[in-house]
Design a protein around this motif. Structure first.
Motif, PDB file in Angstrom:
ATOM      1  N   UNK A   7       0.867  -1.315  -0.198  1.00 46.28           N
ATOM      2  CA  UNK A   7      -0.059  -0.153  -0.124  1.00 46.28           C
ATOM      3  C   UNK A   7       0.868   1.126  -0.397  1.00 46.28           C
ATOM      4  N   UNK A   8       0.770   1.997  -1.131  1.00 43.50           N
ATOM      5  CA  UNK A   8       1.671   3.337  -1.421  1.00 43.50           C
ATOM      6  C   UNK A   8       0.030   4.288  -1.067  1.00 43.50           C
ATOM      7  N   UNK A   9       1.054   5.287  -0.132  1.00 43.88           N
ATOM      8  CA  UNK A   9       0.475   6.601   1.230  1.00 43.88           C
ATOM      9  C   UNK A   9       0.984   7.655   1.157  1.00 43.88           C
ATOM     10  N   UNK A  10      -0.055   8.275   0.072  1.00 45.06           N
ATOM     11  CA  UNK A  10       0.372   9.659  -0.460  1.00 45.06           C
ATOM     12  C   UNK A  10      -0.482  10.888   1.223  1.00 45.06           C
ATOM     13  N   UNK A  11       0.366  11.890   0.447  1.00 41.31           N
ATOM     14  CA  UNK A  11      -0.477  13.111   1.110  1.00 41.31           C
ATOM     15  C   UNK A  11      -2.374  12.650   1.310  1.00 41.31           C
ATOM     16  N   UNK A  12      -2.660  13.005  -0.004  1.00 46.75           N
ATOM     17  CA  UNK A  12      -4.156  13.379  -0.405  1.00 46.75           C
ATOM     18  C   UNK A  12      -4.361  15.201  -0.748  1.00 46.75           C
ATOM     19  N   UNK A  41       1.225  -7.165   4.293  1.00 46.95           N
ATOM     20  CA  UNK A  41       1.277  -5.964   3.235  1.00 46.95           C
ATOM     21  C   UNK A  41       2.147  -4.835   3.967  1.00 46.95           C
ATOM     22  N   UNK A  42       3.336  -4.758   2.655  1.00 42.43           N
ATOM     23  CA  UNK A  42       3.554  -3.491   3.250  1.00 42.43           C
ATOM     24  C   UNK A  42       3.068  -2.061   3.273  1.00 42.43           C
ATOM     25  N   UNK A  43       3.245  -1.636   4.713  1.00 39.77           N
ATOM     26  CA  UNK A  43       2.861   0.065   4.370  1.00 39.77           C
ATOM     27  C   UNK A  43       3.763   1.211   3.586  1.00 39.77           C
ATOM     28  N   UNK A  44       3.837   1.721   2.886  1.00 40.04           N
ATOM     29  CA  UNK A  44       4.814   2.427   2.507  1.00 40.04           C
ATOM     30  C   UNK A  44       4.229   3.888   2.396  1.00 40.04           C
ATOM     31  N   UNK A  45       4.625   4.826   3.590  1.00 36.05           N
ATOM     32  CA  UNK A  45       4.295   6.504   3.296  1.00 36.05           C
ATOM     33  C   UNK A  45       5.238   6.513   2.496  1.00 36.05           C
ATOM     34  N   UNK A  79       6.296  12.763  12.231  1.00 41.02           N
ATOM     35  CA  UNK A  79       4.870  13.078  12.800  1.00 41.02           C
ATOM     36  C   UNK A  79       3.272  13.487  12.069  1.00 41.02           C
ATOM     37  N   UNK A  80       3.732  14.598  11.489  1.00 37.14           N
ATOM     38  CA  UNK A  80       2.171  14.969  10.912  1.00 37.14           C
ATOM     39  C   UNK A  80       2.619  14.120   9.642  1.00 37.14           C
ATOM     40  N   UNK A  81       3.208  12.657   9.380  1.00 35.68           N
ATOM     41  CA  UNK A  81       2.979  12.161   7.803  1.00 35.68           C
ATOM     42  C   UNK A  81       3.502  11.227   8.243  1.00 35.68           C
ATOM     43  N   UNK A  82       4.555  10.722   8.220  1.00 35.72           N
ATOM     44  CA  UNK A  82       5.065   8.948   8.055  1.00 35.72           C
ATOM     45  C   UNK A  82       3.771   8.672   9.645  1.00 35.72           C
ATOM     46  N   UNK A  83       4.245   9.059  10.798  1.00 35.56           N
ATOM     47  CA  UNK A  83       3.303   8.635  11.905  1.00 35.56           C
ATOM     48  C   UNK A  83       1.620   8.824  12.084  1.00 35.56           C
ATOM     49  N   UNK A 109      -4.478  -9.808   8.392  1.00 31.34           N
ATOM     50  CA  UNK A 109      -3.814  -8.518   7.752  1.00 31.34           C
ATOM     51  C   UNK A 109      -2.391  -8.409   8.830  1.00 31.34           C
ATOM     52  N   UNK A 110      -1.367  -8.444   8.716  1.00 33.73           N
ATOM     53  CA  UNK A 110      -0.178  -8.346   8.831  1.00 33.73           C
ATOM     54  C   UNK A 110       1.007  -7.289   8.183  1.00 33.73           C
ATOM     55  N   UNK A 111       1.543  -6.513   8.721  1.00 31.02           N
ATOM     56  CA  UNK A 111       2.012  -5.230   8.260  1.00 31.02           C
ATOM     57  C   UNK A 111       3.177  -5.195   8.514  1.00 31.02           C
ATOM     58  N   UNK A 112       3.863  -5.142   7.316  1.00 35.45           N
ATOM     59  CA  UNK A 112       5.711  -4.380   7.463  1.00 35.45           C
ATOM     60  C   UNK A 112       5.732  -2.991   6.687  1.00 35.45           C
ATOM     61  N   UNK A 113       6.405  -1.894   8.044  1.00 35.42           N
ATOM     62  CA  UNK A 113       6.341  -0.793   7.882  1.00 35.42           C
ATOM     63  C   UNK A 113       7.678  -0.602   7.106  1.00 35.42           C
ATOM     64  N   UNK A 114       8.165   0.058   5.452  1.00 43.14           N
ATOM     65  CA  UNK A 114       8.912   1.065   5.328  1.00 43.14           C
ATOM     66  C   UNK A 114       9.422   2.326   6.101  1.00 43.14           C
ATOM     67  N   UNK A 115      11.100   2.026   6.469  1.00 46.36           N
ATOM     68  CA  UNK A 115      11.428   2.992   7.041  1.00 46.36           C
ATOM     69  C   UNK A 115      11.666   4.649   6.339  1.00 46.36           C
ATOM     70  N   UNK A 116      11.782   5.521   7.204  1.00 43.13           N
ATOM     71  CA  UNK A 116      12.086   6.598   6.401  1.00 43.13           C
ATOM     72  C   UNK A 116      13.216   6.679   5.331  1.00 43.13           C
ATOM     73  N   UNK A 117      12.865   6.629   4.124  1.00 46.00           N
ATOM     74  CA  UNK A 117      14.466   6.168   2.976  1.00 46.00           C
ATOM     75  C   UNK A 117      15.562   7.213   3.034  1.00 46.00           C
ATOM     76  N   UNK A 118      15.010   8.522   3.500  1.00 50.72           N
ATOM     77  CA  UNK A 118      15.760   8.920   2.944  1.00 50.72           C
ATOM     78  C   UNK A 118      17.718   9.411   2.978  1.00 50.72           C
TER      79      UNK A 118
END
Length: 345
Positions: free
Chosen positions: A6-11, A118-122, A129-133, A150-159
């Protein structure tokens, strides 16, 4: 065990009208991870003050950048999603934290395809806080309520991922080929300083002074400010930009709080008097162009820079649906899927 992403952007609002902008802003600004004050005070600030005037102003700003196909953020995210899905064999869905398509609809889409892992991909390079969290918290609430299997895996910040730094740097380089710039400005979205302190897992490291972001600490795993400076540092090193030819600022802020400094608009307006007549601006806190990049930077900052004596201004696009970037995303997804399969053996 079927895997999906699941790719997630702001909106975005559904249209650039006050009628559609108001509920979008209400959902966004009433988020306790965006304006992190008690509910009643947040409601007073947002619904009693901000939403009385902001929807009309924001709608006018959105109208200036709106495309025939719709919101640029949504259109570009969909283009990116299409390319990413074409390069990986596992299901990939797209969602927005605010507005549509929702996180719930994205998870439902994966669920309907039999996905349980599911890989959660912010889609944010730096953790905040106001984006990823807020994405992770809402997704978990929905999972528990609607998709308990469902089980989640979180993609960490990729900076600081080499692939991301390479793709971002190459994109900047490409757009600077025909622009003889005096200065390159890295402008990141601002957040209140208290958010930095709240995400400090050591509860003592983040002083927000001249040294804490550059002193090794476990706090850096979740420190937005450090991650912004590290992104800039690695891109500058990759491109070989000399000291003095670049700087970093933070854009967008609400009145009444101490936000990360220096402020983008203030610094840009000072630059012509310092001899900077040709300015390029890149916005690495975003992977998709949006209101903050297309209106706040490409239009308003451009205008202000020239009003103060600047001559040429280049707003460098975000990565958007850049082919190399989309291939990188697909490769990360495939690597995760392979690792999940190996772990399950």
């Amino acid at each position: 065990m079927k895997k999906g992403v699941l790719l997630v952007n702001l909106g975005s609002p559904e249209s650039p009208t006050p009628k559609d902008v108001k509920p979008y802003l209400d959902e966004f600004l009433m988020d306790k991870y965006v304006i992190d004050v008690p509910f009643l005070l947040r409601a007073l600030i947002v619904r009693g003050i901000i939403l009385q005037t902001r929807p009309k102003k924001s709608a006018a700003a959105y109208a200036k950048i709106w495309w025939d196909e719709g919101s640029p953020l949504i259109v570009l995210s969909k283009r990116m999603h299409k390319k990413v899905q074409a390069n990986t064999s596992i299901p990939v869905s797209l969602a927005m934290r605010y507005g549509k398509p929702s996180i719930e609809s994205g998870l439902q889409e994966l669920h309907d395809q039999g996905v349980t892992e599911v890989m959660l991909f912010p889609l944010y390079p730096q953790h905040a806080m106001a984006s990823t969290v807020t994405i992770l918290v809402l997704a978990e609430e929905i999972r528990k309520k609607k998709f308990p299997n469902m089980n989640f895996t979180i993609l960490p910040a990729f900076y600081n991922q080499k692939d991301y730094i390479r793709d971002l740097s190459n994109s900047i380089k490409k757009h600077l080929e025909d622009f003889e710039y005096d200065h390159l400005l890295f402008s990141y979205h601002g957040i209140p300083e208290r958010h930095i302190r709240k995400t400090d897992i050591t509860k003592s490291h983040c002083k927000i002074d001249g040294s804490c972001c550059h002193t090794p600490s476990p706090a850096h795993e979740f420190c937005y400010r450090h991650q912004c400076y590290e992104t800039t540092k690695q891109v500058v090193e990759f491109l070989g930009i000399p000291e003095g030819k670049f700087s970093q600022t933070f854009q967008s802020r609400l009145a009444g709080d101490k936000w990360l400094t220096p402020y983008t608009d203030v610094e840009i307006n000072k630059m012509p008097a310092k001899g900077i007549k040709k300015l390029a601006v890149v916005t690495p806190a975003f992977v998709s162009d949006c209101l903050e990049t297309l209106e706040e930077i490409a239009m308003e900052a451009n205008h202000e820079f020239k009003e103060h004596g600047g001559e040429e201004f280049l707003a460098i696009p975000c990565l958007n649906d850049d082919d190399d970037w989309c291939k990188t995303l697909s490769r990360w997804i495939d690597q995760w899927a392979f690792a999940q399969t190996e772990t399950a053996k």
